[in-house]
Enzyme design. Structure first.
Site, PDB file in Angstrom:
ATOM      1  CG  ASP A  10      11.464  -4.469 -20.577  1.00 26.33           C
ATOM      2  OD1 ASP A  10      12.127  -5.062 -21.449  1.00 26.33           O
ATOM      3  OD2 ASP A  10      11.705  -3.295 -20.250  1.00 26.33           O
ATOM      4  CE  LYS A  96      13.792  -2.492 -22.387  1.00 25.48           C
ATOM      5  NZ  LYS A  96      13.960  -1.755 -21.107  1.00 25.48           N
ATOM      6  CB  CYS A 140      10.131  -0.496 -21.916  1.00 27.72           C
ATOM      7  SG  CYS A 140      11.374   0.108 -20.751  1.00 27.72           S
TER       8      CYS A 140
HETATM    9  C1  VGL Z   1      10.485   0.330 -17.517  1.00 32.02           C
HETATM   10  C2  VGL Z   1      10.369   1.926 -15.883  1.00 32.02           C
HETATM   11  C3  VGL Z   1      11.691   1.733 -15.578  1.00 32.02           C
HETATM   12  C4  VGL Z   1       9.773  -0.477 -18.575  1.00 32.02           C
HETATM   13  C5  VGL Z   1      11.813   0.130 -17.243  1.00 32.02           C
HETATM   14  O1  VGL Z   1      10.199  -1.614 -18.850  1.00 32.02           O
HETATM   15  O2  VGL Z   1       8.763   0.041 -19.110  1.00 32.02           O
HETATM   16  N1  VGL Z   1       9.774   1.235 -16.850  1.00 32.02           N
HETATM   17  N2  VGL Z   1      12.395   0.822 -16.272  1.00 32.02           N
END
Ligand code: VGL
Ligand code: ZN
Length: 197
Positions: A10, A96, A140
């Site tokens: 991410d 995802k 994540c």
């Molecule tokens: C994430 C908070 C909300 C992440 C994703 O990628 O860690 N954190 N959505």
């Protein structure tokens, strides 16, 4: 190194400074991840990059009952990979968090462009060892590492290539401890690359 993969979690605009859910120093994970990606690709390993890829309406977002501001909506600039991230040719993208009902924190809940789960895609390539870095340590990265260990992969967490949200100040430290207790090894990117030979 052909049983090794780097999993970049991410590294998207919305999690970097200026983004909708900016993680402090989120962009600082990029230099070590670029180095790891280039080295691993060059030595015959694989590179996977997950992306948070939400529909506009999901229970993940505060306005629909969740915890988070709107971020990483499919197809938006905020959901794009950070422009400084250099993904080697052949990098496999895992999307995802695509559901409307769940958070989808783990990359193991995501799918490749041709519909395979991450576990299926890793197994198809004979990957046994995973190096993991990216954002965010306490969400994540944590969820993906714990799932990788449950699936039987050897996991190294790249400590200089992760940053956390830290809604509570010690969330990242606790997540690291949890990953280590579950069997992950923690080391710097330089150490990990050295150790893999
Ligand atoms: C994430 C908070 C909300 C992440 C994703 O990628 O860690 N954190 N959505
Ligand atoms: Zn999200």
């Amino acid at each position: 190194m052909n049983d090794v993969a780097l999993l970049i979690v991410d590294v998207q605009n919305d999690f970097c400074p200026g983004g909708a859910l900016a993680v402090a120093e989120g962009d600082q994970v990029i230099p070590p991840l670029n180095e790891a990606a280039a080295t691993i690709a060059q030595r015959g390993g694989a590179v996977f990059a997950s992306r948070d890829w939400h529909p506009r309406q999901t229970k993940h977002f505060a306005e629909f009952g969740g915890k988070w501001p709107v971020h990483c909506v499919q197809g938006t600039e905020g959901a794009a990979f950070h422009p400084d991230l250099r993904l080697p040719e052949g990098t496999v993208i895992i999307s995802k968090g695509t559901g409307t009902e769940d958070d989808g924190y783990s990359a193991f809940e995501g799918h490749t462009e041709d519909g395979k789960t991450l576990d299926e895609a890793l197994r198809a390539r004979g990957i046994k060892r995973l190096l993991v870095g990216g954002l965010a340590t306490d969400y994540c990265v944590r969820a993906s590492v714990l799932d990788a260990l449950r699936h039987g992969y050897e996991v190294i967490v790249l400590t200089d290539a992760i940053r956390g949200v830290n809604l509570q100040p010690d969330d990242s430290a606790r997540a690291l401890q949890e990953m280590q207790n579950a069997g992950a090894r923690l080391m710097s990117t330089a150490e990990a690359l050295q150790q893999l030979g």
